[in-house]
Design a protein around this motif. Structure first.
Motif, PDB file in Angstrom:
ATOM      1  N   ASP B 216      87.135  95.220  61.244  1.00 55.96           N
ATOM      2  CA  ASP B 216      87.185  95.411  62.698  1.00 55.96           C
ATOM      3  C   ASP B 216      88.268  94.564  63.361  1.00 55.96           C
ATOM      4  OD1 ASP B 216      85.044  97.108  62.501  1.00 55.96           O
ATOM      5  OD2 ASP B 216      83.565  95.504  62.754  1.00 55.96           O
ATOM      6  N   VAL B 217      89.033  93.870  62.564  1.00 52.53           N
ATOM      7  CA  VAL B 217      89.991  92.920  63.133  1.00 52.53           C
ATOM      8  C   VAL B 217      91.411  93.487  63.085  1.00 52.53           C
ATOM      9  CG1 VAL B 217      90.986  90.594  62.870  1.00 52.53           C
ATOM     10  CG2 VAL B 217      88.555  90.978  62.420  1.00 52.53           C
ATOM     11  N   THR B 218      92.073  93.514  64.233  1.00 50.21           N
ATOM     12  CA  THR B 218      93.483  93.920  64.253  1.00 50.21           C
ATOM     13  C   THR B 218      94.322  92.740  63.780  1.00 50.21           C
ATOM     14  OG1 THR B 218      93.110  95.448  66.069  1.00 50.21           O
ATOM     15  CG2 THR B 218      95.382  94.735  65.704  1.00 50.21           C
ATOM     16  N   LEU B 219      95.090  92.968  62.707  1.00 47.35           N
ATOM     17  CA  LEU B 219      95.869  91.873  62.134  1.00 47.35           C
ATOM     18  C   LEU B 219      97.277  91.811  62.695  1.00 47.35           C
ATOM     19  CD1 LEU B 219      94.996  92.099  58.339  1.00 47.35           C
ATOM     20  CD2 LEU B 219      94.075  90.507  60.004  1.00 47.35           C
ATOM     21  N   ALA B 228     107.459  95.667  58.541  1.00 44.07           N
ATOM     22  CA  ALA B 228     106.003  95.487  58.485  1.00 44.07           C
ATOM     23  C   ALA B 228     105.630  94.428  57.461  1.00 44.07           C
ATOM     24  CB  ALA B 228     105.349  96.816  58.128  1.00 44.07           C
ATOM     25  N   ALA B 229     104.405  93.929  57.572  1.00 44.35           N
ATOM     26  CA  ALA B 229     103.900  92.928  56.628  1.00 44.35           C
ATOM     27  C   ALA B 229     102.673  93.496  55.929  1.00 44.35           C
ATOM     28  CB  ALA B 229     103.521  91.654  57.385  1.00 44.35           C
ATOM     29  N   TYR B 230     102.260  92.853  54.852  1.00 45.33           N
ATOM     30  CA  TYR B 230     101.020  93.265  54.187  1.00 45.33           C
ATOM     31  C   TYR B 230      99.832  93.072  55.133  1.00 45.33           C
ATOM     32  CZ  TYR B 230     102.879  93.864  49.474  1.00 45.33           C
ATOM     33  OH  TYR B 230     103.541  94.322  48.377  1.00 45.33           O
ATOM     34  N   LYS B 235      98.883  87.174  56.726  1.00 45.54           N
ATOM     35  CA  LYS B 235     100.119  87.717  57.294  1.00 45.54           C
ATOM     36  C   LYS B 235      99.857  88.364  58.657  1.00 45.54           C
ATOM     37  CE  LYS B 235     102.385  86.643  53.559  1.00 45.54           C
ATOM     38  NZ  LYS B 235     102.890  87.515  52.541  1.00 45.54           N
ATOM     39  N   GLY B 236      98.747  87.982  59.272  1.00 49.36           N
ATOM     40  CA  GLY B 236      98.428  88.521  60.590  1.00 49.36           C
ATOM     41  C   GLY B 236      99.166  87.760  61.681  1.00 49.36           C
ATOM     42  N   ARG B 237      99.325  88.438  62.833  1.00 46.00           N
ATOM     43  CA  ARG B 237      99.931  87.758  63.985  1.00 46.00           C
ATOM     44  C   ARG B 237      98.799  87.472  64.961  1.00 46.00           C
ATOM     45  NH1 ARG B 237     105.706  90.327  65.424  1.00 46.00           N
ATOM     46  NH2 ARG B 237     104.737  92.127  64.497  1.00 46.00           N
ATOM     47  N   TYR B 238      98.618  86.233  65.308  1.00 40.12           N
ATOM     48  CA  TYR B 238      97.491  85.842  66.151  1.00 40.12           C
ATOM     49  C   TYR B 238      98.005  85.291  67.487  1.00 40.12           C
ATOM     50  CZ  TYR B 238      95.162  86.275  61.670  1.00 40.12           C
ATOM     51  OH  TYR B 238      94.703  86.762  60.476  1.00 40.12           O
ATOM     52  N   VAL B 239      97.228  85.566  68.536  1.00 37.56           N
ATOM     53  CA  VAL B 239      97.669  85.140  69.873  1.00 37.56           C
ATOM     54  C   VAL B 239      97.147  83.743  70.162  1.00 37.56           C
ATOM     55  CG1 VAL B 239      97.624  85.669  72.337  1.00 37.56           C
ATOM     56  CG2 VAL B 239      97.693  87.535  70.659  1.00 37.56           C
ATOM     57  N   THR B 240      98.070  82.805  70.314  1.00 38.40           N
ATOM     58  CA  THR B 240      97.684  81.458  70.739  1.00 38.40           C
ATOM     59  C   THR B 240      98.605  81.068  71.886  1.00 38.40           C
ATOM     60  OG1 THR B 240      99.175  80.501  69.110  1.00 38.40           O
ATOM     61  CG2 THR B 240      96.864  80.641  68.480  1.00 38.40           C
ATOM     62  N   GLY B 242      98.948  82.389  74.561  1.00 43.25           N
ATOM     63  CA  GLY B 242      99.516  83.589  75.158  1.00 43.25           C
ATOM     64  C   GLY B 242     100.637  84.236  74.364  1.00 43.25           C
ATOM     65  N   ARG B 243     100.890  83.763  73.160  1.00 46.38           N
ATOM     66  CA  ARG B 243     102.007  84.294  72.376  1.00 46.38           C
ATOM     67  C   ARG B 243     101.515  84.710  70.993  1.00 46.38           C
ATOM     68  NH1 ARG B 243     106.989  82.418  70.067  1.00 46.38           N
ATOM     69  NH2 ARG B 243     106.024  80.428  69.596  1.00 46.38           N
ATOM     70  N   ALA B 244     101.933  85.916  70.546  1.00 50.00           N
ATOM     71  CA  ALA B 244     101.527  86.388  69.219  1.00 50.00           C
ATOM     72  C   ALA B 244     102.507  85.878  68.171  1.00 50.00           C
ATOM     73  CB  ALA B 244     101.479  87.910  69.198  1.00 50.00           C
ATOM     74  N   THR B 245     102.022  85.066  67.238  1.00 46.40           N
ATOM     75  CA  THR B 245     102.918  84.533  66.191  1.00 46.40           C
ATOM     76  C   THR B 245     102.226  84.561  64.833  1.00 46.40           C
ATOM     77  OG1 THR B 245     102.093  82.325  66.671  1.00 46.40           O
ATOM     78  CG2 THR B 245     104.197  82.917  67.658  1.00 46.40           C
ATOM     79  N   TYR B 246     103.054  84.447  63.802  1.00 45.87           N
ATOM     80  CA  TYR B 246     102.505  84.340  62.439  1.00 45.87           C
ATOM     81  C   TYR B 246     102.041  82.891  62.254  1.00 45.87           C
ATOM     82  CZ  TYR B 246     104.460  88.892  61.344  1.00 45.87           C
ATOM     83  OH  TYR B 246     104.732  90.233  61.334  1.00 45.87           O
ATOM     84  N   LEU B 247     100.756  82.666  62.356  1.00 46.96           N
ATOM     85  CA  LEU B 247     100.243  81.299  62.303  1.00 46.96           C
ATOM     86  C   LEU B 247     100.270  80.738  60.884  1.00 46.96           C
ATOM     87  CD1 LEU B 247      97.125  81.169  64.630  1.00 46.96           C
ATOM     88  CD2 LEU B 247      99.412  80.304  65.035  1.00 46.96           C
TER      89      LEU B 247
END
Lengths: 223, 328
Positions: B216-219, B228-230, B235-240, B242-247
């Motif tokens: 259920d999680v958008t990566l 694209a990434a795997y 390899k998910g991009r997470y919003v921290t 206010g910015r979506a980055t590869y954490l």
């Protein structure tokens, strides 16, 4: 990334649907005979249906597999969207995938193919096809029965002509875009620039704080 | 001694492709949860494994079987069967991670060579010495956390062969113990053999971009034309803020082709190419490039082997990763 094959897509575009449907059925029968492991491996999977949609063709295809069987058919306009998964891409990319000449992950990374729906289904189909050594030219030549060998010869000659044309176009393309050939150091350079920008930002923030403090002190008369 | 080129094969066709492209050794797994690349349609049944070994031996090459996941509580049978089947197929060595599986292999098939999988995460002298002394492992696959200098220091002290990763995906360096994937899917990568089980991965096109989802999680969300990434949590991009980055990890592939001389000087025995889940086209391309580079190194040739591997690299980007620790 992969060879374009305008002749094949142009020729297939002109084939009327009923004729193409019969060709697909015949080709499937031949592939079942020539690649028994392919059927066996598709049969070992859980049941699934995937639609293959060449973006440069007016036709769509369906692969249904599982429970000991494998079937391919041409879809009509009235067929509903795929129940499980769909792969879209140019005919050349899809044939290169089928023949194992190109890496599907690479096509996915560059977005040359699009996968929607169940990844389990598309991964299973990709892996099962990749187990077989399929050359479409040979499969199609086998359609000609006793005339298979001359058909294969013609196919090879056509391939050579098309290959030569492709090489010439690729050379021209490379010459036109020499300046755009990506450097291997590009990623490292980006990392360095990113680090530099970060350091400069930190320095700037510190200077801002210092300036604000100086301005505040000046206003209050503090030292 | 030349660097041994150890290459992946997810299918019998990929095994033949690897050998034809110049692999010294090919590693593969059985078609079940006992190997860390358990994806539908991938891997070998017992007959295919025996045929693969026969093909490799005919060409003077070796085959290793990865039995490198961790048995489920109360269900060791698949792992025992995998070891027995590998031995029966004439495999040259098994790659193992779990203590119990190592113990079983040593007791039942003492003559079967044992390698320690990267999944065991043995990255220091004490840990490797334990596996060496207790289970008589002949080779350790080192986790992707060490610099070249650290690898050299280990090689000098452990007294067994070392295999290091030379090309392929880079994880966030917990090597197969991803709790995020387990949290999202309810399936354990260590016992099921897939860090992003295909059954839980989906893609959705929203017109302007494609969304990759695990459970259920958008990566991630990729715009048109963006590499694209795997679809893995690392390899998910997470919003921290206010910015979506590869954490955790950006879509980038490890490529050590330019530092093979350093790795050889460090005393490394073998180079591992990652990617049993990749196609035989990938195998052919990567293996033939590394074959050329190793041969050039052996000849003492200064000519650089053209690196054309960016096209098969995740995100079309490459890094030397921990070998150079360039982020420090």
């Amino acid at each position: 990334m992969h060879d374009s094959h305008p002749l094949a897509s142009a020729a297939l575009s002109m084939v009327p649907s009923p004729v193409l449907a019969r060709m697909v059925a015949l080709l499937t029968r031949i592939m079942r005979r020539r690649h028994p492991h392919l059927v066996e491996n598709f049969g070992r999977l859980d049941h699934g249906i995937i639609h293959i949609e060449p973006t440069d063709l007016p036709h769509r295809f369906e692969i249904e597999y599982g429970a000991g069987q494998m079937d391919v058919r041409l879809l009509t306009e009235d067929d509903p969207p795929p129940p499980d998964a769909r792969i879209r891409g140019s005919l050349a990319a899809l044939i290169a995938l089928l023949e194992g000449r190109i890496d599907s992950d690479a096509l996915f990374f560059t977005r040359d193919i699009e996968i929607t729906g169940s990844t389990e289904v598309s991964v299973a189909v990709r892996n099962t096809l990749d187990r077989e050594e399929i050359v479409m030219r040979d499969e199609i030549a086998a359609l000609f029965g006793p005339f298979e060998r001359p058909a294969r010869r013609i196919g090879r000659r056509l391939d050579r002509v098309i290959g030569l044309a492709r090489t010439q176009v690729a050379t021209l393309h490379a010459k036109l875009h020499e300046a755009n050939v990506p450097s291997r150091d590009l990623a490292a350079e980006c990392d360095e620039l990113r680090a530099e920008v970060k350091a400069l930002k930190t320095r700037l923030a510190k200077m801002d704080v210092r300036q604000m403090r100086t301005a505040g002190n000046a206003a209050t008369g503090a030292p | 001694m030349s660097l041994e080129l150890v290459c992946p094969a997810g299918t019998p066709a990929a095994l033949r492709a690897a050998i034809d492209a110049g692999a010294d050794t090919v590693y593969c797994g059985f078609r079940d949860c006992t190997n860390a690349r358990n994806y539908p349609g991938l891997n070998f049944d017992v007959r295919e494994m025996a045929e693969g070994v026969e093909y490799a031996h005919r060409h003077g090459r070796k085959v290793l079987a990865a039995v490198n996941t961790f048995p489920r509580a109360g269900d060791p049978a698949p792992w025992h069967a995998a070891i027995d089947n590998a031995a029966a197929a004439g495999i040259d060595a098994v790659i193992l991670a779990d203590l119990g599986v190592l113990d079983y292999a040593q007791r039942r098939h003492p003559e079967l060579r044992r390698h320690l999988s990267v999944q065991a995460s043995a990255s220091n002298e004490l840990s490797i010495a334990f596996y060496r002394d207790r289970f008589d492992i002949k080779r350790v696959v080192l986790p992707r956390v060490l610099s070249v200098e650290q690898v050299a220091a280990l090689v000098r002290r452990i007294g067994i062969e070392t295999e290091v990763f030379a090309f392929g995906s880079v994880g966030p360096m917990s090597e197969g113990r991803c709790f995020l994937s387990s949290y999202i899917t309810g399936l354990s990568p260590t016992t099921e053999g897939a860090c992003a089980p295909a059954s839980h991965v989906s893609y959705r096109d929203d017109g302007a971009s494609t969304l990759s989802r695990l459970g259920d999680v958008t990566l991630n969300r990729f715009r048109q034309g963006e590499p694209a990434a795997y679809p893995t949590p690392c390899k998910g991009r997470y919003v921290t803020h206010g910015r979506a980055t590869y954490l955790f990890e950006e879509p980038v592939a490890l490529n050590a082709i330019d530092i093979l001389g350093d790795l050889k000087a460090a005393g490394v025995t073998a180079l591992k190419i990652e990617g049993r889940q990749r196609s035989r086209a990938y195998v052919t391309e990567v293996v033939s490039s590394f074959r050329k580079a190793i041969d050039a190194l052996e000849r003492g040739s200064n000519e650089a082997v053209a690196n054309k591997l960016a096209s098969v690299a995740e995100g079309q980007r490459e890094t030397t990763g921990a070998y150079r620790k360039g982020w420090r």
